[in-house]
Design a protein around this motif. Structure first.
Motif, mmCIF file in Angstrom:
data_model
loop_
_atom_site.group_PDB
_atom_site.id
_atom_site.type_symbol
_atom_site.label_atom_id
_atom_site.label_comp_id
_atom_site.label_asym_id
_atom_site.label_seq_id
_atom_site.Cartn_x
_atom_site.Cartn_y
_atom_site.Cartn_z
ATOM 1 N N ARG A 22 -16.838 -0.694 19.308
ATOM 2 C CA ARG A 22 -16.613 -1.205 20.582
ATOM 3 C C ARG A 22 -16.353 -2.927 20.628
ATOM 4 O O ARG A 22 -15.717 -3.362 21.563
ATOM 5 C CB ARG A 22 -17.825 -1.116 21.605
ATOM 6 N N ALA A 23 -16.512 -3.648 19.474
ATOM 7 C CA ALA A 23 -16.314 -5.070 19.542
ATOM 8 C C ALA A 23 -14.990 -5.189 19.367
ATOM 9 O O ALA A 23 -14.233 -6.347 19.668
ATOM 10 C CB ALA A 23 -17.185 -5.706 18.361
ATOM 11 N N ASN A 24 -14.177 -4.462 18.773
ATOM 12 C CA ASN A 24 -12.690 -4.224 18.514
ATOM 13 C C ASN A 24 -12.138 -3.726 19.848
ATOM 14 O O ASN A 24 -12.421 -2.677 20.123
ATOM 15 C CB ASN A 24 -12.506 -3.379 17.378
ATOM 16 N N PRO A 25 -11.257 -4.619 20.425
ATOM 17 C CA PRO A 25 -10.540 -4.212 21.634
ATOM 18 C C PRO A 25 -9.585 -2.680 21.368
ATOM 19 O O PRO A 25 -9.327 -1.957 22.419
ATOM 20 C CB PRO A 25 -9.439 -5.236 22.097
ATOM 21 N N GLN A 26 -9.467 -2.366 19.977
ATOM 22 C CA GLN A 26 -8.600 -1.273 20.112
ATOM 23 C C GLN A 26 -9.626 -0.216 19.711
ATOM 24 O O GLN A 26 -9.395 1.064 19.556
ATOM 25 C CB GLN A 26 -7.913 -1.231 18.354
ATOM 26 N N GLY A 27 -10.865 -0.317 20.144
ATOM 27 C CA GLY A 27 -11.984 0.776 19.978
ATOM 28 C C GLY A 27 -12.228 1.278 18.741
ATOM 29 O O GLY A 27 -12.612 2.768 18.671
ATOM 30 N N ARG A 28 -12.067 0.588 17.394
ATOM 31 C CA ARG A 28 -12.243 1.161 16.244
ATOM 32 C C ARG A 28 -12.535 0.439 15.104
ATOM 33 O O ARG A 28 -12.669 -0.873 15.377
ATOM 34 C CB ARG A 28 -10.747 2.067 15.772
ATOM 35 N N LEU A 29 -13.179 0.888 14.064
ATOM 36 C CA LEU A 29 -13.434 -0.047 13.020
ATOM 37 C C LEU A 29 -12.139 -0.401 12.038
ATOM 38 O O LEU A 29 -11.211 0.524 12.124
ATOM 39 C CB LEU A 29 -14.249 0.444 11.905
ATOM 40 N N VAL B 120 -8.275 -10.101 11.133
ATOM 41 C CA VAL B 120 -8.084 -8.622 11.184
ATOM 42 C C VAL B 120 -9.039 -7.780 11.823
ATOM 43 O O VAL B 120 -9.718 -7.448 11.378
ATOM 44 C CB VAL B 120 -7.790 -8.188 9.639
ATOM 45 N N ALA B 121 -8.774 -7.866 13.241
ATOM 46 C CA ALA B 121 -9.882 -7.327 14.006
ATOM 47 C C ALA B 121 -9.426 -6.941 15.282
ATOM 48 O O ALA B 121 -10.122 -6.672 16.196
ATOM 49 C CB ALA B 121 -10.627 -8.731 14.267
ATOM 50 N N GLY B 122 -8.226 -6.231 15.359
ATOM 51 C CA GLY B 122 -7.710 -5.567 16.632
ATOM 52 C C GLY B 122 -7.596 -6.400 17.885
ATOM 53 O O GLY B 122 -7.742 -5.390 18.949
ATOM 54 N N GLY B 123 -7.799 -7.864 17.627
ATOM 55 C CA GLY B 123 -7.669 -8.582 19.145
ATOM 56 C C GLY B 123 -8.936 -9.063 19.446
ATOM 57 O O GLY B 123 -9.009 -9.723 20.426
ATOM 58 N N GLU B 124 -9.858 -8.916 18.478
ATOM 59 C CA GLU B 124 -11.328 -9.169 19.128
ATOM 60 C C GLU B 124 -11.247 -10.793 18.904
ATOM 61 O O GLU B 124 -11.691 -11.405 19.925
ATOM 62 C CB GLU B 124 -12.243 -8.979 17.999
ATOM 63 N N ILE B 125 -10.728 -11.456 17.959
ATOM 64 C CA ILE B 125 -10.606 -12.974 17.960
ATOM 65 C C ILE B 125 -9.179 -13.393 18.242
ATOM 66 O O ILE B 125 -8.224 -12.635 17.473
ATOM 67 C CB ILE B 125 -11.127 -13.363 16.624
ATOM 68 N N MET B 126 -8.773 -14.262 18.982
ATOM 69 C CA MET B 126 -7.629 -14.858 19.144
ATOM 70 C C MET B 126 -7.432 -16.128 18.863
ATOM 71 O O MET B 126 -8.055 -16.853 19.579
ATOM 72 C CB MET B 126 -6.700 -14.410 20.534
ATOM 73 N N GLY B 127 -6.392 -16.680 18.175
ATOM 74 C CA GLY B 127 -6.450 -18.106 18.123
ATOM 75 C C GLY B 127 -7.435 -18.466 16.741
ATOM 76 O O GLY B 127 -7.636 -17.555 16.340
ATOM 77 N N GLY B 128 -7.816 -19.664 16.934
ATOM 78 C CA GLY B 128 -8.733 -20.247 15.747
ATOM 79 C C GLY B 128 -7.935 -21.020 14.700
ATOM 80 O O GLY B 128 -8.532 -21.381 13.952
#
Length: 257
Positions: free
Chosen positions: A214-221, A249-257
C-alpha cells in the motif's frame, strides 16, 4: 572480449535479477557475494544461456582484503571492469532508541561504507575500461524517511549523496554514476521485513505484505526485474548524459528528489 560487469550482492533478489539482465545483454558478469551456493546457481543460469560468469564468493564489502582479492580474481578472469553495480545491503529494523551502536555501524558499514570501499577499489579498472558505468542500488529510504530503520535510511541517504558527489568528480571522464532507489520490492529482504511485522503485530504474512504494498500508489510491490530494467538503461549508451541521478522505482511513492 565482452564488457565486464561486477555485481555485488549478486546471489539473490535485486542483485540476481540485475546480473541475469546484464548477462542477457551480452556482458560478462562477476557475481560477488559472501555465500558461494546462490552465486553458483546464478552462474549456472547465465552459462546455460550461453553467457560468461565468474563466481566471486567470500566477498565481504566490509573487508578490504576480501575486496582486493575478489576484484583481482574477477579482473584476471574477465578483464577490466566497465560496469559496477553496488547492490550488497542489509536492512535490520528496530526503534531508534533500541538501535545499538553495533547495529548502526553494521548497517552503515555494509550499505554506505561498503559502497565507498568497492567503488574506490574498482575505479582504476573502470577508468582503464573506458566509458564506465557505476550504479548504486540505494532505496526510497535514501530519499525519504521510514520508521524503525533509522540506520538504513541514514546509510541509503549517504549512498545518494556519494553518488552525486562522485558523478561530479567523474563528469569529464566518460564515467557516469547513478543511484537506483527501489520502493518495497518482492525479494528475500522484504521477506525479512514481513517476518518482523508478523512477529510484532500478529498479522499474517499476506496482511503484512499487503500493508507494504500500500505504500506504492500502484498498490503493489515492485519486481526485481523492474529494477534490473532501470539498471540496463543506465548502463547503456543511450544514458550517457544521465549522471548524478537518484531514480525512484516505486510506482509514484516518491516524486522528485
Amino acid at each position: 572480449m565482452n564488457r565486464h560487469a561486477f555485481v555485488t550482492g549478486a546471489g539473490t533478489g535485486i542483485g540476481r535479477a540485475i546480473a541475469l539482465a546484464l548477462a542477457g545483454k551480452g556482458l560478462a558478469v562477476s557475481l560477488a557475494g559472501r555465500r558461494a551456493a546462490p552465486l553458483k546457481d546464478v552462474a549456472g543460469e547465465i552459462e546455460a544461456a550461453g553467457g560468461q560468469a565468474v563466481v566471486v564468493d567470500g566477498f565481504d564489502v566490509t573487508d578490504a582484503q576480501a575486496i582486493e582479492q575478489g576484484i583481482a580474481r574477477a579482473v584476471d578472469k574477465l578483464g577490466e571492469v566497465a560496469v559496477l553495480i553496488n547492490c550488497a545491503g542489509e536492512a535490520p529494523s528496530a526503534p531508534f532508541e533500541k538501535t545499538s551502536l553495533e547495529t548502526w555501524n553494521h548497517v552503515v558499514g555494509i550499505n554506505l561504507t561498503g559502497t565507498f570501499s568497492v567503488t574506490q577499489a574498482l575505479l582504476p579498472s573502470i577508468r582503464r575500461a573506458g566509458n564506465g558505468r557505476i550504479v548504486n542500488i540505494a532505496s526510497t529510504a535514501g530519499l525519504t524517511g521510514y520508521p524503525y530503520v533509522s540506520a538504513y535510511c541514514a546509510a541509503k541517504h549517504g549512498v545518494v549523496g556519494l553518488t552525486r558527489a562522485l558523478a561530479l568528480e567523474l563528469s569529464r571522464t566518460g564515467i557516469t554514476v547513478n543511484a537506483v532507489c527501489p520502493g518495497f520490492t518482492d525479494t528475500p529482504l522484504l521477506d525479512i521485513a514481513v517476518a518482523t511485522i508478523t512477529g510484532k503485530t500478529g498479522r499474517t504474512a499476506d496482511e503484512a505484505r499487503a500493508s507494504l504494498a500500500r505504500a506504492n500508489p500502484q498498490g503493489r510491490l515492485v519486481t526485481p526485474q523492474e529494477v534490473a530494467d532501470t539498471v540496463l538503461w543506465l548502463v547503456g549508451e543511450g544514458a550517457s548524459a544521465i549522471t548524478g541521478q537518484a531514480i525512484a522505482v516505486a510506482g509514484g511513492e516518491i516524486m522528485g528528489g
